[in-house]
Write an enzyme that holds these catalytic residues in place. Structure first.
Site, PDB file in Angstrom:
ATOM      1  N   GLY A 129       0.840  -1.206   0.000  1.00 41.00           N
ATOM      2  CA  GLY A 129       0.000   0.000   0.000  1.00 41.00           C
ATOM      3  C   GLY A 129       0.866   1.244   0.000  1.00 41.00           C
ATOM      4  O   GLY A 129       1.904   1.291   0.669  1.00 41.00           O
TER       5      GLY A 129
ATOM      6  N   ILE B 183       0.911   2.917   6.442  1.00 43.42           N
ATOM      7  CA  ILE B 183       0.110   3.701   7.397  1.00 43.42           C
ATOM      8  C   ILE B 183      -0.260   2.842   8.604  1.00 43.42           C
ATOM      9  O   ILE B 183      -0.653   3.351   9.638  1.00 43.42           O
ATOM     10  CB  ILE B 183      -1.157   4.302   6.751  1.00 43.42           C
ATOM     11  CG1 ILE B 183      -2.112   3.205   6.278  1.00 43.42           C
ATOM     12  CG2 ILE B 183      -0.804   5.270   5.640  1.00 43.42           C
ATOM     13  CD1 ILE B 183      -3.538   3.701   6.101  1.00 43.42           C
ATOM     14  N   ASP B 184      -0.140   1.509   8.482  1.00 44.21           N
ATOM     15  CA  ASP B 184      -0.548   0.602   9.563  1.00 44.21           C
ATOM     16  C   ASP B 184       0.442   0.530  10.726  1.00 44.21           C
ATOM     17  O   ASP B 184       0.087   0.083  11.812  1.00 44.21           O
ATOM     18  CB  ASP B 184      -0.757  -0.813   9.012  1.00 44.21           C
ATOM     19  CG  ASP B 184      -1.960  -0.896   8.084  1.00 44.21           C
ATOM     20  OD1 ASP B 184      -2.803   0.019   8.132  1.00 44.21           O
ATOM     21  OD2 ASP B 184      -2.061  -1.866   7.323  1.00 44.21           O
TER      22      ASP B 184
ATOM     23  N   MET C  24      -8.488   2.498   8.940  1.00 44.95           N
ATOM     24  CA  MET C  24      -7.838   1.355   8.292  1.00 44.95           C
ATOM     25  C   MET C  24      -7.100   0.478   9.306  1.00 44.95           C
ATOM     26  O   MET C  24      -6.821   0.908  10.428  1.00 44.95           O
ATOM     27  CB  MET C  24      -6.895   1.837   7.209  1.00 44.95           C
ATOM     28  CG  MET C  24      -7.632   2.048   5.911  1.00 44.95           C
ATOM     29  SD  MET C  24      -6.504   2.265   4.553  1.00 44.95           S
ATOM     30  CE  MET C  24      -7.560   1.831   3.192  1.00 44.95           C
ATOM     31  N   GLY C  25      -6.759  -0.702   8.868  1.00 48.91           N
ATOM     32  CA  GLY C  25      -6.072  -1.651   9.753  1.00 48.91           C
ATOM     33  C   GLY C  25      -6.786  -2.978   9.675  1.00 48.91           C
ATOM     34  O   GLY C  25      -7.699  -3.239  10.459  1.00 48.91           O
TER      35      GLY C  25
ATOM     36  N   GLY D 213      -9.410  11.199  21.960  1.00 47.92           N
ATOM     37  CA  GLY D 213     -10.285  11.159  23.139  1.00 47.92           C
ATOM     38  C   GLY D 213     -11.484  10.240  22.955  1.00 47.92           C
ATOM     39  O   GLY D 213     -12.564  10.495  23.512  1.00 47.92           O
ATOM     40  N   ALA D 214     -11.317   9.146  22.200  1.00 47.31           N
ATOM     41  CA  ALA D 214     -12.448   8.234  21.955  1.00 47.31           C
ATOM     42  C   ALA D 214     -12.887   7.536  23.251  1.00 47.31           C
ATOM     43  O   ALA D 214     -12.052   7.176  24.077  1.00 47.31           O
ATOM     44  CB  ALA D 214     -12.056   7.194  20.917  1.00 47.31           C
ATOM     45  N   GLU D 215     -14.195   7.347  23.375  1.00 49.38           N
ATOM     46  CA  GLU D 215     -14.749   6.676  24.557  1.00 49.38           C
ATOM     47  C   GLU D 215     -14.489   5.174  24.512  1.00 49.38           C
ATOM     48  O   GLU D 215     -14.439   4.515  25.555  1.00 49.38           O
ATOM     49  CB  GLU D 215     -16.256   6.937  24.653  1.00 49.38           C
ATOM     50  CG  GLU D 215     -16.625   8.235  25.351  1.00 49.38           C
ATOM     51  CD  GLU D 215     -16.302   9.485  24.532  1.00 49.38           C
ATOM     52  OE1 GLU D 215     -16.085   9.375  23.316  1.00 49.38           O
ATOM     53  OE2 GLU D 215     -16.242  10.576  25.145  1.00 49.38           O
TER      54      GLU D 215
HETATM   55  O1  F6P Z   1      -1.592  -0.042   3.501  1.00 49.82           O
HETATM   56  C1  F6P Z   1      -2.196  -0.783   4.504  1.00 49.82           C
HETATM   57  C2  F6P Z   1      -3.662  -0.842   4.287  1.00 49.82           C
HETATM   58  O2  F6P Z   1      -4.055   0.473   4.216  1.00 49.82           O
HETATM   59  C3  F6P Z   1      -4.516  -1.567   5.292  1.00 49.82           C
HETATM   60  O3  F6P Z   1      -4.794  -0.869   6.449  1.00 49.82           O
HETATM   61  C4  F6P Z   1      -5.738  -1.872   4.467  1.00 49.82           C
HETATM   62  O4  F6P Z   1      -6.499  -2.879   4.988  1.00 49.82           O
HETATM   63  C5  F6P Z   1      -5.129  -2.244   3.177  1.00 49.82           C
HETATM   64  O5  F6P Z   1      -3.966  -1.461   3.073  1.00 49.82           O
HETATM   65  C6  F6P Z   1      -6.021  -2.078   1.981  1.00 49.82           C
HETATM   66  O6  F6P Z   1      -5.250  -1.936   0.841  1.00 49.82           O
HETATM   67  P1  F6P Z   1      -5.608  -2.256  -0.663  1.00 49.82           P
HETATM   68  O7  F6P Z   1      -7.050  -2.079  -0.820  1.00 49.82           O
HETATM   69  O8  F6P Z   1      -4.799  -1.251  -1.391  1.00 49.82           O
HETATM   70  O9  F6P Z   1      -5.144  -3.655  -0.905  1.00 49.82           O
END
Ligand code: F6P
Length: 324
Positions: free
Chosen positions: A11, A127-128, A170-171, A186-188
């Site tokens: 990604g 970004i993960d 994402m993640g 500050g999420a609950e």
């Molecule tokens: O780059 C990591 C990430 O953003 C993950 O958090 C996400 O699940 C995944 O890539 C989705 O990527 P793609 O749709 O480009 O395969």
């Protein structure tokens, strides 16, 4: 070492371009010939090498994405297919390789060195932030700040309408991003794949109801995409709390945009350090640059290649106290 190549894989992440700039300008300064391989490991299979110089990385430090482009290349798992890539590396007389990407990209690079002996350096960018051995990957800080900005805006609506909002970030496999955004926003409640037992609706509702009882008129729940669908969670939470609940999926907005100062600095420094280390490395060596315990590092990949990074449970538990 005379001719090295750089590619971006997995990604895209904001700051990858800063890393390419760091690699290319350092290589030029060190008298190395530098090639960019377009479209990651897929480009390696299709001979997509292009010579680069100091000018080819001008005007990109502030740009998100990657000028070398990136492809998720499942074919690379096949040894017969990899052989094609190795032939192109030999034809182009590449004697050092740098790959910028996430955990999957790291495994790919390690395999290349193992099978060809070409020394390599991995630059963590995702970004993960889910790469073992470094505290920070390039792009993570930018994505956290994009998430925070979104939460600050959603909070205005949540408070005005007295609603609960679920913000899905994402993640797929890990909750590093969700935890950082949730904590600093500050999420609950924070829902991440690493803490499955906290994902059942009754425990989420219990946490939210504690706040409602002491007078909170709105709440934010941050969830990682790997946990499930925020639309389903919203329905269930509305039923369990009696409070109107909406959801918002941030999606790919978090992957793009201009990198923050920190993401740029990591990109530049990792890029510089990757080349400075690579030129001293011997056949068969494979390393990773990173940042650990306050220092820039360069470590052997072999002992860490299959290790999995864990989220900080101290911070996760701390948020449960602070969000009451
Ligand atoms: O780059 C990591 C990430 O953003 C993950 O958090 C996400 O699940 C995944 O890539 C989705 O990527 P793609 O749709 O480009 O395969």
């Amino acid at each position: 070492m005379e001719r090295i190549a750089v590619l971006t894989t997995g990604g895209d992440a904001p700051g990858m371009n800063a890393a390419i700039r760091g690699v290319v300008r350092t290589a030029v300064a060190e008298g190395l010939q530098i090639f960019g391989i377009e479209e990651g490991y897929h480009g390696l299979l299709h001979n997509m090498f292009k010579p680069m110089d100091a000018a080819s990385v001008g005007g990109i430090i502030n740009k998100g994405g990657t000028i070398l482009r990136t492809v998720r290349c499942a074919d690379f798992h096949d040894p017969k297919v990899r052989k094609i890539a190795y032939d192109y590396l030999t034809d182009s007389k590449i004697d050092g390789l740098i790959s910028i990407g996430g955990d999957g990209s790291r495994k790919g690079l390690y395999t290349i060195t193992k099978e060809t002996g070409i020394p390599s350096v991995f630059i963590p960018a995702s970004i993960d932030n889910d790469v073992y051995g470094t505290d920070y990957t390039i792009g993570y800080d930018t994505a956290v700040n994009v998430g925070l900005e979104a939460i600050d805006k959603i909070r205005d609506t949540a408070a005005s309408h007295e609603r609960i909002f679920i913000v899905e970030v994402m993640g797929r496999e890990h909750g590093f991003l969700a935890l950082e955004i949730g904590l600093t926003g500050g999420a609950e409640a924070i829902l991440i794949p690493e803490f499955m037992k906290d994902l059942d609706i009754s425990s989420v509702a219990r946490a939210l109801n504690t706040g409602i009882k002491r007078g909170k008129n709105s709440s934010i729940v941050v969830m990682a995409e790997g946990v499930g669908h925020s639309a389903d969670y919203a329905k269930k939470i509305e039923k369990a709390t009696g409070m109107e609940t909406r959801y918002s999926v941030l999606g790919y907005i978090q992957r793009g945009g201009s990198p923050t100062a920190f993401s740029r600095k990591l990109g530049l420094t990792y890029g510089y350090s990757a080349v400075m280390n690579l030129k001293k490395m011997k056949k068969g060596e494979s390393k990773m640059v990173g940042f650990s315990g306050g220092n820039y590092i360069c470590v052997d990949l072999k002992p860490i290649i299959n290790r999995e990074k864990k989220v900080d449970s101290y911070l996760y538990n701390m948020n449960k106290i602070l969000s009451i």
